[in-house]
Design a protein around this motif. Structure first.
Motif, PDB file in Angstrom:
ATOM      1  N   GLN B  17      42.799  13.066 -56.108  1.00 40.99           N
ATOM      2  CA  GLN B  17      41.681  12.203 -56.491  1.00 40.99           C
ATOM      3  C   GLN B  17      40.611  12.204 -55.408  1.00 40.99           C
ATOM      4  N   GLU B  18      39.494  11.559 -55.724  1.00 42.42           N
ATOM      5  CA  GLU B  18      38.411  11.432 -54.753  1.00 42.42           C
ATOM      6  C   GLU B  18      38.448  10.034 -54.143  1.00 42.42           C
ATOM      7  N   ALA B  19      38.134   9.961 -52.865  1.00 38.69           N
ATOM      8  CA  ALA B  19      38.002   8.677 -52.173  1.00 38.69           C
ATOM      9  C   ALA B  19      36.561   8.519 -51.714  1.00 38.69           C
ATOM     10  N   ARG B  20      36.018   7.349 -51.963  1.00 40.72           N
ATOM     11  CA  ARG B  20      34.639   7.070 -51.556  1.00 40.72           C
ATOM     12  C   ARG B  20      34.627   5.789 -50.730  1.00 40.72           C
ATOM     13  N   LEU B  21      34.212   5.918 -49.468  1.00 43.26           N
ATOM     14  CA  LEU B  21      34.216   4.800 -48.538  1.00 43.26           C
ATOM     15  C   LEU B  21      32.772   4.440 -48.221  1.00 43.26           C
ATOM     16  N   ARG B  22      32.503   3.133 -48.192  1.00 47.08           N
ATOM     17  CA  ARG B  22      31.132   2.670 -47.993  1.00 47.08           C
ATOM     18  C   ARG B  22      30.976   1.901 -46.694  1.00 47.08           C
ATOM     19  N   CYS B  23      29.811   2.035 -46.096  1.00 46.80           N
ATOM     20  CA  CYS B  23      29.515   1.343 -44.841  1.00 46.80           C
ATOM     21  C   CYS B  23      28.089   0.842 -44.859  1.00 46.80           C
ATOM     22  N   SER B  24      27.915  -0.459 -44.674  1.00 49.70           N
ATOM     23  CA  SER B  24      26.585  -1.044 -44.513  1.00 49.70           C
ATOM     24  C   SER B  24      26.408  -1.420 -43.046  1.00 49.70           C
ATOM     25  N   PRO B  25      25.451  -0.809 -42.351  1.00 45.90           N
ATOM     26  CA  PRO B  25      25.278  -1.103 -40.917  1.00 45.90           C
ATOM     27  C   PRO B  25      24.722  -2.496 -40.708  1.00 45.90           C
TER      28      PRO B  25
END
Lengths: 112, 114
Positions: B17-25
């Motif tokens: 599967q695909e993993a998508r990780l998010r980051c808001s600075p």
């Protein structure tokens, strides 16, 4: 090669004791930071200290840039101080890369 | 002033599967860094981004990994066709600009591949 070494690797303290953690690095630095990774895995900024001395409550840090080492002092330790302490540096060698290189850490366990 | 935010905090994916990780600075920060912590290891640099630009991706695995930091929205670390060896904690950090060296870290995303 570029080296960041921390000592001691492990440390067990009784609550109330003091301790000194050391970080040696192989070249001049733009950035040196100390972090505490708590038992839940969160990484907490402790100090930004490429040179000089800083204090924050029971914690203080000193970096002697000319001799390429930094010390983290923990006084009157508490059980909540347990976890892994990392130092991380951005070395001037090769230009200012803004890449932090982490040491292998010191695992601290404070017993009640 | 909110710190660096990452989501999700925990992510479970099956192999392939695909993993998508998010980051808001942090507010006012335009530089983002991703680091990976494999089990029982220290943190290793992966990639350094500025808005719409990849500055340094020397720590990224050659295949399956990509990162972006668009003009609007969070930075995304994408892992395609995940394998068990991708299981790790992924941390994002931010700084105001290239000459402000202190990096502020988020709480991390713990990826587990089953």
């Amino acid at each position: 090669g570029i080296q960041v070494e921390q000592s001691p690797p492990d440390l067990i303290l009784q609550e109330g004791a003091n301790s000194t953690l050391r970080c040696n690095f192989s070249d001049s630095v733009n950035n040196l930071q100390w972090f505490h990774q708590n038992p839940w895995g969160q990484l907490i900024n402790l100090f930004y200290i490429p040179s000089g001395t800083k204090q924050n409550g029971r914690l203080s840090a000193t970096t002697v840039a000319t001799e390429r080492y930094s010390l983290l002092y923990i006084s009157s330790s508490q059980t909540t101080d347990s976890g892994v302490y990392f130092c991380a540096v951005d070395l001037i060698y090769g230009g200012a890369t803004n890449k932090l290189i982490f040491g292998t850490g010191t695992l601290l366990a404070v017993q009640p | 002033n909110a710190g660096v935010m990452q989501n999700p905090r925990h992510l479970v994916r099956r192999r392939g599967q695909e993993a998508r990780l998010r980051c808001s600075p942090m507010k006012g920060h335009s530089h983002v860094y991703w680091y990976r912590q494999l089990p029982e290891e220290g943190l290793k640099f992966m990639v350094y981004l500025q808005k719409e630009n990849i500055i340094d991706e020397s720590g990224m695995p050659k295949e399956r990994f990509s990162a972006e930091f668009p003009k609007e929205g969070p930075s995304i670390l994408r892992i395609q066709q995940v394998v068990r060896g991708d299981s790790a904690a992924y941390f994002c950090a931010s700084s105001p600009d290239r000459t402000a060296y202190e990096q502020y870290f988020g709480p991390g995303t713990r990826l587990t591949v089953t």
